[in-house]
Design a protein around this motif. Structure first.
Motif, PDB file in Angstrom:
ATOM      1  N   GLN A  63     -28.368  33.286  -3.605  1.00 57.38           N
ATOM      2  CA  GLN A  63     -26.950  33.531  -3.860  1.00 57.38           C
ATOM      3  C   GLN A  63     -26.770  34.439  -5.079  1.00 57.38           C
ATOM      4  O   GLN A  63     -25.950  35.355  -5.064  1.00 57.38           O
ATOM      5  N   THR A  66     -27.635  37.932  -4.102  1.00 56.52           N
ATOM      6  CA  THR A  66     -26.575  38.496  -3.275  1.00 56.52           C
ATOM      7  C   THR A  66     -25.410  38.947  -4.141  1.00 56.52           C
ATOM      8  O   THR A  66     -24.850  40.033  -3.933  1.00 56.52           O
ATOM      9  N   GLN A  67     -25.055  38.122  -5.121  1.00 54.18           N
ATOM     10  CA  GLN A  67     -23.966  38.501  -6.021  1.00 54.18           C
ATOM     11  C   GLN A  67     -24.321  39.746  -6.821  1.00 54.18           C
ATOM     12  O   GLN A  67     -23.489  40.652  -6.990  1.00 54.18           O
ATOM     13  N   ASN A  69     -26.519  42.098  -5.990  1.00 56.17           N
ATOM     14  CA  ASN A  69     -26.548  43.243  -5.075  1.00 56.17           C
ATOM     15  C   ASN A  69     -25.140  43.697  -4.717  1.00 56.17           C
ATOM     16  O   ASN A  69     -24.854  44.900  -4.668  1.00 56.17           O
ATOM     17  N   GLN A  70     -24.240  42.737  -4.468  1.00 57.29           N
ATOM     18  CA  GLN A  70     -22.871  43.093  -4.125  1.00 57.29           C
ATOM     19  C   GLN A  70     -22.173  43.769  -5.302  1.00 57.29           C
ATOM     20  O   GLN A  70     -21.463  44.763  -5.129  1.00 57.29           O
ATOM     21  N   SER A  73     -23.552  47.246  -5.655  1.00 60.17           N
ATOM     22  CA  SER A  73     -23.028  48.095  -4.570  1.00 60.17           C
ATOM     23  C   SER A  73     -21.578  48.486  -4.833  1.00 60.17           C
ATOM     24  O   SER A  73     -21.195  49.642  -4.617  1.00 60.17           O
ATOM     25  N   ASN A  74     -20.786  47.524  -5.292  1.00 60.00           N
ATOM     26  CA  ASN A  74     -19.383  47.834  -5.595  1.00 60.00           C
ATOM     27  C   ASN A  74     -19.278  48.846  -6.734  1.00 60.00           C
ATOM     28  O   ASN A  74     -18.484  49.782  -6.668  1.00 60.00           O
ATOM     29  N   TRP A 156     -29.711  47.124 -11.476  1.00 62.96           N
ATOM     30  CA  TRP A 156     -30.119  46.109 -10.513  1.00 62.96           C
ATOM     31  C   TRP A 156     -31.427  45.456 -10.964  1.00 62.96           C
ATOM     32  O   TRP A 156     -31.559  44.238 -10.935  1.00 62.96           O
TER      33      TRP A 156
END
Length: 165
Positions: A63, A66-67, A69-70, A73-74, A156
């Motif tokens: 999780q 994922t946060q 990476n998101q 990406s944003n 990242w």
């Protein structure tokens, strides 16, 4: 009298002692079996608890990744839009050099060279089709896009490495 009753009456102490020993043995087996089953059940419960903790840790890490990476990406999408539109951004993240900007979050780009340097004799020339397809503007855009990608990959990596100290 029967020989069996004679034998029983003559050796009743031994027979009763054997019967008592047999009963003690059976009771000991029952008690030992119940103790072993209790310990086995508690060990299975401990193993299940350890597995559940490991699964929870894996899910937490997944999780978190994922946060991260998101978020990256944003940020990348937002910075790409800023880069493409040369819009001002109130939160520059490594792309802004205040000494060379003019109120814009994207660094100012110096004037292009007036001419190309004489190539060395060992350099490879692009074909005419390739040379016509690539302009200075395209090279400028590609360089800015690559820089943005590199900055986001570095961010990242820093966030991911913070998860595993």
């Amino acid at each position: 009298m029967n020989w069996l009753t004679k034998f029983f009456f003559a050796n009743w102490n031994y027979l009763m002692g054997g019967l008592v020993l047999l009963m003690v043995f059976i009771c000991g087996v029952q008690v030992g079996e119940s103790r072993i089953n209790r310990e086995w059940d508690s060990e299975k419960l401990r193993a299940a608890l350890v597995i559940a903790k490991q699964e929870q840790r894996v899910e937490d890490i997944r999780q978190s990744q994922t946060q991260i990476n998101q978020g990256i990406s944003n940020d990348y999408a937002k910075n790409t839009k800023v880069l493409a539109g040369r819009q001002s951004d109130s939160h520059p993240i490594g792309m802004c050099d205040y000494a060379t900007t003019s109120g814009n979050s994207v660094p100012a780009i110096s004037d292009t060279a007036q001419g190309a340097a004489v190539p060395a004799t060992y350099s490879l020339f692009a074909s005419d089709a390739d040379a016509r397809g690539v302009s200075c503007k395209q090279l400028e855009t590609d360089a800015a896009q690559t820089t943005l990608m590199l900055l986001e990959v570095q961010r990242w990596y820093q966030k991911q490495s913070a998860l595993y100290p």
